[in-house]
Motif scaffolding. Structure first.
Motif, PDB file in Angstrom:
ATOM      1  N   ILE A 261      -1.522   7.976   0.729  1.00  0.00           N
ATOM      2  CA  ILE A 261      -2.698   7.295   1.277  1.00  0.00           C
ATOM      3  C   ILE A 261      -2.431   6.821   2.699  1.00  0.00           C
ATOM      4  O   ILE A 261      -3.247   7.026   3.611  1.00  0.00           O
ATOM      5  N   VAL A 262      -1.271   6.202   2.910  1.00  0.00           N
ATOM      6  CA  VAL A 262      -0.927   5.691   4.237  1.00  0.00           C
ATOM      7  C   VAL A 262      -0.727   6.842   5.227  1.00  0.00           C
ATOM      8  O   VAL A 262      -1.167   6.770   6.381  1.00  0.00           O
ATOM      9  N   ALA A 263      -0.092   7.922   4.779  1.00  0.00           N
ATOM     10  CA  ALA A 263       0.129   9.073   5.659  1.00  0.00           C
ATOM     11  C   ALA A 263      -1.197   9.670   6.113  1.00  0.00           C
ATOM     12  O   ALA A 263      -1.361  10.026   7.294  1.00  0.00           O
ATOM     13  N   LEU A 309      -6.623  -1.325  -0.730  1.00  0.00           N
ATOM     14  CA  LEU A 309      -6.198  -0.587   0.465  1.00  0.00           C
ATOM     15  C   LEU A 309      -5.328  -1.462   1.361  1.00  0.00           C
ATOM     16  O   LEU A 309      -4.291  -1.003   1.869  1.00  0.00           O
ATOM     17  N   ALA A 310      -5.729  -2.716   1.549  1.00  0.00           N
ATOM     18  CA  ALA A 310      -4.942  -3.624   2.387  1.00  0.00           C
ATOM     19  C   ALA A 310      -3.541  -3.806   1.816  1.00  0.00           C
ATOM     20  O   ALA A 310      -2.551  -3.794   2.561  1.00  0.00           O
ATOM     21  N   ARG A 315       2.343  -2.608   1.922  1.00  0.00           N
ATOM     22  CA  ARG A 315       3.531  -2.096   1.242  1.00  0.00           C
ATOM     23  C   ARG A 315       4.084  -0.865   1.964  1.00  0.00           C
ATOM     24  O   ARG A 315       5.303  -0.659   2.026  1.00  0.00           O
ATOM     25  N   GLY A 316       3.189  -0.061   2.518  1.00  0.00           N
ATOM     26  CA  GLY A 316       3.640   1.104   3.270  1.00  0.00           C
ATOM     27  C   GLY A 316       4.403   0.716   4.524  1.00  0.00           C
ATOM     28  O   GLY A 316       5.400   1.350   4.891  1.00  0.00           O
ATOM     29  N   MET A 317       3.941  -0.357   5.172  1.00  0.00           N
ATOM     30  CA  MET A 317       4.636  -0.837   6.362  1.00  0.00           C
ATOM     31  C   MET A 317       6.038  -1.335   6.006  1.00  0.00           C
ATOM     32  O   MET A 317       6.994  -1.145   6.757  1.00  0.00           O
ATOM     33  N   VAL A 318       6.167  -1.962   4.831  1.00  0.00           N
ATOM     34  CA  VAL A 318       7.485  -2.438   4.394  1.00  0.00           C
ATOM     35  C   VAL A 318       8.411  -1.254   4.122  1.00  0.00           C
ATOM     36  O   VAL A 318       9.575  -1.233   4.552  1.00  0.00           O
TER      37      VAL A 318
END
Length: 400
Positions: A261-263, A309-310, A315-318
């Protein structure tokens, strides 16, 4: 069993009523995976999901008497919106039964399309049972989300578009819930290009199709961020098609889906919900199985709760090291906090949160722990910061 002619007929019925979505190459994802990656952007449909294809193909084939009585469907969201939107367009009453866990954004949009929404049960199975009861009591036509040949044929129209746009594809990767989408896609793809490889993807928490086809006994979980494919077992009409026409089945975990999702957000600037991102999740988790191939991924939908989503973005940033929680210990003297933040700034990081801890610590008196949440470049940058802080006589460590 579903045939190509059924899907071609569906394509004629849907012409001009659903979007022929783009199927284009992602150069960055291709570089990341070692395959040539093409994305089918079904999240660009008006209801942000492929589901309206099958729903519309079913609705336009109802008799005048069936239209007059109305329709009912059960869905966690995307099928609901597809049925509601096109029923409204066609002047048909629509009742939608949704599980109580359904994200609020999907409930609101379904009601916004004029449907009567009934929230019932904690699972799709419970919602389905209730919908069947209401259908019988009110004389409504049941529009199944996947186990209906008209619905399966409608979903398969996206494969006709993919192969028309990218005729040299070697493989298609498709999410599986109940199996309506992959049944339609595999039927169309194998008829048009027998050598193409069709791969289905499920989450580890809902491996119903994998268990049914392979005889495995993966346990079923309670929830998944890919709630659009959180189905306990494939449909009775879908299962024979999957067995005959799908070449491989892959499983992904929740972290894989979050990563995908983040990608997609960062690389393609496109929003995919959990189920919609599973095809990319499978490719990122199993790149060796697709190396050097031209691979088409179905981004099946983009309806996701903003709060979820937030959380996924954070979590993706971590995981990527761009958000780090660091604890720094030092003597509690005037200027110590200013010194720590100055060192962080010199190291090129930005302080997002800070907490000065005196009482709840095992440190000796006159010492303090400063917990910082930092915006950083990547994991290497975090390690550089820790080294710089420790080199200045501070005790710095990363918190998981």
């Amino acid at each position: 069993m579903l045939q190509l002619a059924d899907i071609e007929s569906a394509a004629e019925r849907l012409q001009g009523q659903v979007l022929n979505t783009p199927c284009v190459e992602s150069r960055t994802l291709s570089q990341m995976t070692g395959a040539q990656v093409f994305l089918k952007f079904e999240n660009l449909q008006f209801t942000a999901s492929f589901k309206e294809r099958g729903a519309l193909n079913k609705l336009v084939q109802l008799t005048p008497e069936e239209r007059a009585r109305g329709v009912i469907a059960m869905s966690a969201g995307n099928h609901a919106q597809g049925v509601a939107f096109h029923a409204q367009r066609l002047g048909i009453r629509a009742v939608i039964v949704m599980p109580r866990f359904t994200p609020g954004v999907k409930v609101a949009r379904t009601r916004g399309f004029g449907a009567e929404v009934v929230l019932h049960g904690d699972t799709l199975d419970a919602a389905s049972t209730h919908a069947r009861e209401l259908a019988a009591a009110q004389g409504l036509s049941f529009v199944h989300p996947f186990d209906d040949e008209a619905v399966m044929a409608g979903q398969g129209t996206l494969a006709l578009e993919m192969l028309a746009q990218q005729p040299t594809l070697d493989a298609l990767v498709v999410p599986i819930g109940g199996g309506g989408l992959i049944s339609g896609v595999a039927t169309a793809a194998k008829a048009l290009k027998p050598g193409i490889r069709v791969v289905g993807v499920q989450t580890l928490r809902f491996p119903g199709a994998v268990n049914a086809v392979t005889g495995s006994q993966h346990p079923r979980g309670d929830s998944t961020i890919a709630e659009g494919i959180a189905v306990s077992a494939p449909g009775a009409l879908c299962l024979p098609v999957i067995r005959e026409r799908v070449d491989d089945l892959l499983l992904v975990d929740e972290g894989d889906v979050e990563h995908a999702i983040v990608a997609l957000l960062e690389i393609e600037k496109t929003l995919a919900e959990g189920a919609g991102a599973t095809a990319l999740a499978a490719l990122l988790r199993h790149p060796e199985g697709f190396a050097g191939q031209r691979v088409g991924l179905v981004l099946s939908g983009g309806n996701i709760d903003p709060m979820l989503l937030a959380a996924i973005i954070g979590r993706g940033m971590v995981r990527s090291g761009r958000l780090a929680r660091v604890v720094v210990s030092s003597r509690d003297v005037p200027g110590s906090l200013a010194r720590i933040t100055a060192l962080v700034a010199e190291g090129g990081a930005n302080v997002q949160e800070i907490h000065h801890q005196r009482a709840f610590t095992l440190l000796a008196a006159q010492h303090v722990e400063v917990e910082l949440v930092l915006q950083t470049r990547d994991a290497d940058h975090v390690q550089e910061l820790l080294a710089q802080l420790n080199a200045q006589g501070l005790q710095a460590r990363l918190l998981a």
